[in-house]
Design an enzyme around this catalytic site. Structure first.
Site, PDB file in Angstrom:
ATOM      1  N   ASN A 102     -24.598 -11.331 -46.947  1.00 21.10           N
ATOM      2  CA  ASN A 102     -23.408 -11.190 -47.812  1.00 21.10           C
ATOM      3  C   ASN A 102     -23.675  -9.993 -48.701  1.00 21.10           C
ATOM      4  O   ASN A 102     -24.218 -10.156 -49.800  1.00 21.10           O
ATOM      5  CB  ASN A 102     -23.199 -12.431 -48.706  1.00 21.10           C
ATOM      6  CG  ASN A 102     -22.533 -13.589 -48.005  1.00 21.10           C
ATOM      7  OD1 ASN A 102     -22.352 -13.566 -46.797  1.00 21.10           O
ATOM      8  ND2 ASN A 102     -22.180 -14.594 -48.757  1.00 21.10           N
ATOM      9  N   PRO A 122     -29.573 -18.371 -38.028  1.00 14.60           N
ATOM     10  CA  PRO A 122     -29.866 -19.810 -38.043  1.00 14.60           C
ATOM     11  C   PRO A 122     -28.734 -20.650 -37.471  1.00 14.60           C
ATOM     12  O   PRO A 122     -27.558 -20.277 -37.554  1.00 14.60           O
ATOM     13  CB  PRO A 122     -30.043 -20.097 -39.535  1.00 14.60           C
ATOM     14  CG  PRO A 122     -29.099 -19.140 -40.188  1.00 14.60           C
ATOM     15  CD  PRO A 122     -29.142 -17.885 -39.350  1.00 14.60           C
ATOM     16  N   HIS A 134     -24.289 -14.144 -38.689  1.00 22.41           N
ATOM     17  CA  HIS A 134     -25.286 -14.596 -39.675  1.00 22.41           C
ATOM     18  C   HIS A 134     -25.715 -16.026 -39.430  1.00 22.41           C
ATOM     19  O   HIS A 134     -26.583 -16.540 -40.136  1.00 22.41           O
ATOM     20  CB  HIS A 134     -24.737 -14.459 -41.087  1.00 22.41           C
ATOM     21  CG  HIS A 134     -23.853 -15.583 -41.558  1.00 22.41           C
ATOM     22  ND1 HIS A 134     -22.812 -16.077 -40.810  1.00 22.41           N
ATOM     23  CD2 HIS A 134     -23.858 -16.296 -42.715  1.00 22.41           C
ATOM     24  CE1 HIS A 134     -22.219 -17.050 -41.493  1.00 22.41           C
ATOM     25  NE2 HIS A 134     -22.831 -17.210 -42.647  1.00 22.41           N
TER      26      HIS A 134
END
Length: 397
Positions: free
Chosen positions: A271, A302, A326
């Protein structure tokens, strides 16, 4: 897997997600972003889902402008991972004590350290620039400076929501340490302050969505935001590094006989804003729920708390502004997850993982997330997989 191009107002929307599976609200947000006068490109990751202002899982490249709400309120949120010399055979059958020791060393939720962590006592922590970093706190937005004590004591703490600390094993049996966190309350305070400032500026009054309010180049408001933004991103990186130092200390004490050694740390924001050059232009690239995946650069993607994660290496795909997803990405909201699933469901879906299994974390149940394998498969032209990890301990906020 390559991208699908969808028509946008000013630029095409390049999607590594299947457009047919993206919720209507998220698609509308993407189209809204594509109307901004400063937009130069928009790439959408396979974990895309609805967010505030801009979708989570989007990469927004603008010329001479940046949207603070597109960065989000957890400025600099990201991941860190370290491979250790331990193997699965070194781990005890009952991991509850190990989890308890981690939770004692690193505050979770809204917790903070009773006294600030001295990085000088962390084994091998690089303290160069630490004093200068905190000196620059005095230059951040005046409305937020009174939060200094809290910011200092929250350095090296996890937070709540989808933030986590994990102990994992890879397919070769090696033990990894991994964590997910950001700039804590100080990042949120700075984000809220600047979003409020942007929304009042005259050039933002006719935007399709007030959450897309931007700062433009060569203005005092942009200069102030960039200064605070980059400081908060640095705070987030330090926060993860301090936590990793504390986690390593726990591992050294718990596995003293094995004399654990740690490989270099992998760390990546997901971010944040970066200054990057594409097509001969110097652009401000905002990754909201996306990592940089430049050629040969390591990243972390993840999954949920019961499914595992991936260490990847970027392929430098310019079409995505050298970016990748992400994480797995939510497929249902937190409220929807709480209504659909119970603590019993959580227990079943996290079988074999030492973690909380109570109703307080049901909104983080694996079933609330997209299958991580599918997300990885859709970005084979963005990253190559280096290691697949499966968590054995998961500490949630």
């Amino acid at each position: 897997m390559s991208y699908t191009e969808v028509a946008g107002a000013r630029v095409p929307i390049r999607m590594w997600a299947d457009p047919a599976t993206v919720e209507a609200g998220a698609m509308q947000q993407l189209h809204n972003v594509s109307t901004l006068p400063w937009i130069q490109g928009l790439a959408v990751m396979p974990d895309v889902h609805y967010g505030k202002g801009a979708t989570v899982g989007s990469v927004i490249a603008m010329n001479g402008a940046v949207c603070p709400a597109a960065v989000g309120v957890d400025i600099g949120c990201g991941m860190s991972a370290v491979k250790t010399s331990l193997t699965a055979n070194d781990l005890p059958g009952d991991l509850s004590r190990f989890r308890s020791k981690i939770e004692q060393a690193i505050p979770v939720g809204r917790g903070m350290h009773g006294e600030p962590v001295d990085p000088g006592r962390l084994h091998g922590y690089p303290t160069a620039g630490w004093a200068d970093f905190w000196k620059r706190f005095d230059g951040i937005a005046e409305d937020v400076r009174f939060r200094r004590e809290r910011a200092v004591k929250q350095m090296g703490t996890l937070g709540s929501g989808n933030h986590f600390l994990e102990v994992c094993t890879d397919t070769e049996g090696a033990v990894w340490l991994m964590l997910h966190s950001g700039s804590r309350n100080i990042g949120k305070e700075l984000a809220d302050h600047h979003i409020g400032v942007a929304q009042k500026l005259p050039h933002n009054q006719d935007l399709i969505d007030r959450d897309l309010a931007v700062f433009v180049a060569d203005t005092p408001q942009m200069a102030a935001y960039r200064k605070d933004l980059f400081w908060a991103q640095e705070y987030a990186k330090h926060n993860r590094a301090v936590m990793m130092g504390l986690l390593k200390d726990v591992v050294r004490k718990e596995f003293k006989k094995a004399k654990p050694v740690f490989e270099p740390e992998i760390s990546c924001h997901h971010n944040y804003v970066a200054e990057e050059r594409y097509g001969g232009l110097d652009l401000l690239v905002t990754r909201k729920g996306a990592i940089r995946a430049g050629s040969g650069e390591y990243g972390i993607i993840p999954g949920s708390m019961g499914t595992g994660s991936y260490i990847v290496k970027g392929l430098g795909n310019a079409a995505s502004f050298q970016s990748a997803s992400h994480g797995a990405g939510r497929r249902m909201s937190r409220n929807a997850a709480r209504k659909r699933y119970s603590a019993k469901d959580l227990e079943e879906q996290t079988r074999g993982v030492e973690c909380r299994k109570d109703s307080g974390v049901v909104d983080e149940i694996p079933g609330a997330y997209k299958p991580i394998e599918q997300v990885i498969d859709r970005q084979r032209d963005l990253v190559e997989v280096v290691a697949k990890l499966k968590q054995v301990v998961c500490v949630k906020g």
